[in-house]
Design a protein around this motif. Structure first.
Motif, PDB file in Angstrom:
ATOM      1  N   HIS A  54      -9.141   1.424  -3.070  1.00 32.86           N
ATOM      2  CA  HIS A  54      -9.743   0.591  -2.025  1.00 32.86           C
ATOM      3  C   HIS A  54     -10.633   1.432  -1.112  1.00 32.86           C
TER       4      HIS A  54
ATOM      5  N   PRO B   7      -6.888  -6.928  -3.187  1.00 31.36           N
ATOM      6  CA  PRO B   7      -5.825  -5.941  -3.451  1.00 31.36           C
ATOM      7  C   PRO B   7      -4.811  -6.442  -4.466  1.00 31.36           C
TER       8      PRO B   7
ATOM      9  N   ALA C 120       0.824  -1.213   0.000  1.00 31.02           N
ATOM     10  CA  ALA C 120       0.000   0.000   0.000  1.00 31.02           C
ATOM     11  C   ALA C 120       0.857   1.262   0.000  1.00 31.02           C
TER      12      ALA C 120
ATOM     13  N   HIS D 190     -12.999  -7.487  -1.258  1.00 37.37           N
ATOM     14  CA  HIS D 190     -11.975  -6.628  -1.842  1.00 37.37           C
ATOM     15  C   HIS D 190     -10.687  -7.402  -2.072  1.00 37.37           C
TER      16      HIS D 190
ATOM     17  N   ALA E 176      -4.351  -2.527  -0.830  1.00 37.63           N
ATOM     18  CA  ALA E 176      -5.103  -2.416   0.419  1.00 37.63           C
ATOM     19  C   ALA E 176      -4.794  -1.093   1.117  1.00 37.63           C
TER      20      ALA E 176
END
Length: 327
Positions: free
Chosen positions: A169, A187, A78, A185, A164
């Protein structure tokens, strides 16, 4: 050899050597800026929206910057590993970071070594509303088809994102709350890999933003169900908004550049001016349209104020919806 002759020779030698030594040991700050290549770190993978944005700029930017530019991708986590590494770099004007929505969203999802104040915003380059894209053979023909299936199968419709805790997101989570649905979800280490997953049918849909997905939309490998903008995009007039389809939701991402704290204001101004001149260059504008970039200039003080406002917005979203683990 007499003392006087030796002394004269010594003085002559020193007169030649000392100035040369001073020139050779002069600091980078004493030489004109920039005197060597400049690195821009992108904490996402090759092919994602931020990567495409900067690589498009690189075609013209060196003409105004006065130096070559090296793009270094540090994808994964991320964007936290990339920005954590950036904290260790010298503020000498030869290192900059891509500064975008995911730069600040993840800081509210969990504890990170950096926050919104860790870097100096220089200039915003583009903004892009998020859109939902599906594989060409997807059974979903409209946004409502996707929403209805997600309501009937909570947590079973796979929605790919670019990381993520990142912008895509976060925006997808906010959309869930507005639409009253729950996705699974999935990622990916950047927008590029998310698009690949969408084309391959590895997920039911993906949430990315222009220029991500533009080539695949044009080739027919992906279809757009909706764009989260106030109105249809001029560049994509056939893509309906979520509002048109009964979901009152608009939100997007911005992408710009920032410098390590302590970078000289004169250097920041030079880099800002080079990017701004590029944004107005006729050759670049052609390339930007071809890449699907939606240019959105914000400079220095304006960009800083905008980023701070966005930071508060995403903090509120995280707290309101109970997202992440920080609050």
């Amino acid at each position: 050899m007499s003392v006087h002759v030796r002394r004269a020779i010594t003085i002559l030698v020193l007169a030649v050597i000392l100035p040369a030594m001073a020139f050779a040991t002069g600091t980078a700050e004493e030489r004109p800026y920039p005197s060597r290549e400049i690195e821009i770190m992108i904490p996402w993978g090759v092919g994602g929206a931020t990567d495409v944005t900067f690589r498009t700029f690189m075609s013209v930017l060196p003409k105004y910057l006065g130096a070559p530019v090296i793009i270094v991708n540090r994808p994964g986590g991320a964007a936290v590993p990339g920005y954590t590494e950036a904290l260790t770099k010298r503020a000498d004007g030869y290192y900059f970071v891509a500064w975008a929505t995911p730069s600040i969203t993840v800081t509210h999802m969990r504890e990170t070594p950096y926050d919104v104040d860790s870097f100096e915003p220089v200039i915003n380059l583009v903004s892009a509303p998020i859109w939902f894209l599906v594989p060409a053979d997807s059974p979903y023909q409209t946004l409502n088809d996707l929403v209805e299936d997600a309501r009937n199968r909570p947590g079973q419709v796979n929605l790919g994102n670019a990381g993520a805790g990142g912008g895509t997101h976060m925006i997808a989570l906010a959309f869930e709350s507005e639409a009253g649905v729950q996705f699974n979800h999935v990622p990916h280490p950047g927008g590029g890999p998310a698009v690949v997953a969408g084309v391959g049918g590895h997920v039911d849909a993906i949430t990315v933003g222009p220029p991500e997905g533009v080539p695949q939309l044009e080739s027919g490998d992906l279809r757009a169900l909706a764009v989260f903008a106030d109105q249809r995009l001029e560049e994509f007039p056939d893509v309906p908004t979520a509002v048109e389809q009964g979901v009152d939701f608009t939100l997007g991402q911005w992408r710009g550049i920032a410098a390590p704290k302590g970078t000289s204001p004169e250097i920041i101004r030079h880099v800002h001016d080079a990017f701004k001149a590029t944004m107005e260059d006729e050759d670049f504008l052609i390339l930007a349209r071809q890449a699907g970039l939606l240019l959105d200039y914000r400079g220095l003080d304006d960009f800083t104020e905008f980023v701070l406002a966005q930071d508060q917005l995403y903090k509120d979203i995280v707290i309101t919806h109970g997202l992440g683990e920080r609050y």
